[in-house]
Scaffold this active site. Sequence first.
Site, PDB file in Angstrom:
ATOM      1  CB  CYS A 152      -6.549   7.071 -19.582  1.00 14.70           C
ATOM      2  SG  CYS A 152      -6.339   7.007 -17.796  1.00 14.70           S
ATOM      3  NE  ARG A 170      13.129   0.121 -15.001  1.00 10.40           N
ATOM      4  CZ  ARG A 170      11.912   0.655 -14.913  1.00 10.40           C
ATOM      5  NH1 ARG A 170      11.759   1.968 -15.070  1.00 10.40           N
ATOM      6  NH2 ARG A 170      10.861  -0.099 -14.660  1.00 10.40           N
ATOM      7  CB  SER A 220       1.670   3.431 -16.999  1.00  7.05           C
ATOM      8  OG  SER A 220       0.749   3.960 -16.054  1.00  7.05           O
ATOM      9  CB  CYS A 230      -8.675   0.940 -18.824  1.00  6.87           C
ATOM     10  SG  CYS A 230      -7.031   1.197 -18.126  1.00  6.87           S
TER      11      CYS A 230
END
Length: 437
Positions: free
Chosen positions: A99, A247, A275, A423
Site C-alpha cells: 500500500c 455514493r 476501501s 498503513c
Amino acid sequence: MDSQPLSTAPRHQPVYIVDGARTPFLKARGKPGPFTPVDLAVQCGRPLLMRQGLDPAAFDQVILGCVNVVSEEMNPARVAALRLGMGAQMPAFTVQINCGSGMQSIDTGYRYIRDGGADLVLAGGAEALSHAPLLFRQSAVDWFAELNQARSLPARLRALARLRPSLMKPVIGLERGLTDPIVGLNMGQTAEVVAQLFNIDRESADAYALTSHQRLAAAQEAGWLQDEVVPLFDSKGKHYSRDDGVRPDNSLDALAKLKPVFEKPYGQVTAGNSSQITDGASWVILASEQALIKHNLTPKAVIIDSHWAALDPEIMGLGPVLSSTALLQRHGHQLADIDLWEINEAFAAQVLACLEAWQDPSFCKRVLGLEDALGRLDPARLNVDGGAISLGHPVGTSGNRIVLHLINALQRHGLRRGIATECIGGGQSGAMLLETL
C-alpha cells in the site's frame, strides 16, 4: 593555528513538488477494466507533462509504484516512460511495498534529488486491481508438471486419469495477495483486530464511512478536484472523468444493513466501511532548485521529511501512528501543529483505531516511548475531501494520491503544513511531512 576537521555530513538540497495529476479511480466490477496499469500511467502522465511544458526527455528518471504487475507489462515504469516519449535513454524502475508503493516512489525520488543524484524525477503509482490474475492451485500445477514430464503413452494416460474438475477451479490472485503469509490473516481481519484492541464499534465505523462519501461528493460537486483529476478515454471512446465509487445517497441505515465480511456474524468490517477495489494512477513531478530555474517551474510544496516504520503484521493498521509520530518528534511538532492530515482509509475501523491510539496513554508509553498520550487529532483536519472508502484504494497508487491531494487541499484552504501517511500490508507504514509554498 589548529586545523578544523572537515565535516562529513552530507549536504542536502531542498526537494520540491512542482505539480501532479491522477486519473479517476474506477471501481472494479467483476471483470478486467478498460485500462492496464501502464494505460493508466500513460493517460495520467501525458496531460501533466503537457501543462508544465516539459520535454519528456528532460527528466533524470522515472519511478513508479505498482503491486499487481500484469505479465505483459514487466517493469511498468519503463514501459510507461517509453510510451510517454521519454526516450530510450530514460532510466525507469518500479517499486513495490504494497500500500505504500506510490509514496515510496516519491520518497525514492526525493532522496535522489536531496543527495544530488538527480534534479528532475517523475514519481507515480499505477494499479489495475481489476486485472489481478486468476491462478491455478498448487495441486493443479503439480498435475500439469506430471503431464508435461510424461514421456510415454502409458505415463500420459496415468496422468490424464488423475485429472479432476476441482484442479481447474482458479484461485483469486487478489485474495491471496491481500492475505498476510506470516500471520495468516487477510487485511480485513487485521482491521478487526485493531478494532477490538481500541473498542471501535460498528456504528462509529459506519459513521466514518458515510462522512468519507459525503466529503468526496461535496468535493466533486464544488469542482475542487478538477485540476487534480485528468480524464481517461478507453479504446471505444468512452470518457471517464470522476471517481465512480462514491455514493452521495449513502445513509447510516443502508450501511447498517451490510453484513460483516471477514468475521461473521459479529465483526465490524463490512464492504461499506472498507476501501474499494479500484483501478487508477497518479504522478507527481519532483525537482531540485536548479531544475526549477532551468525549466522555469513554479513549485507547489517542499518535502520536509519522510519516515518508514514497521510493526507486527497482525496490527498493521496502526502503522501510521508509528511513522507519523516519528516525524512529529523529529521536528518538534504536536498533532495540532499539522494543519491537514491524509491517512489512507484502508478501513474505517483502522483509521479510527489510529486516532484512539494517539489518545491512549498506555499505548503511547509502551509503543511510542512517550511519557503520556500524544493527544487528539481533530477529525475536521483529516481526509477533508474523503478517502479510499469513497474513492477506492488502487494499492500501488494510493500513497501517491494522498501526497498529491494533501498539497492541493492545503493550498485551497490557505494552509501550510501537512502529513500524508498509510498503513501497509505486511506490517509497515510510511509518512511524509510537506509544506506548501
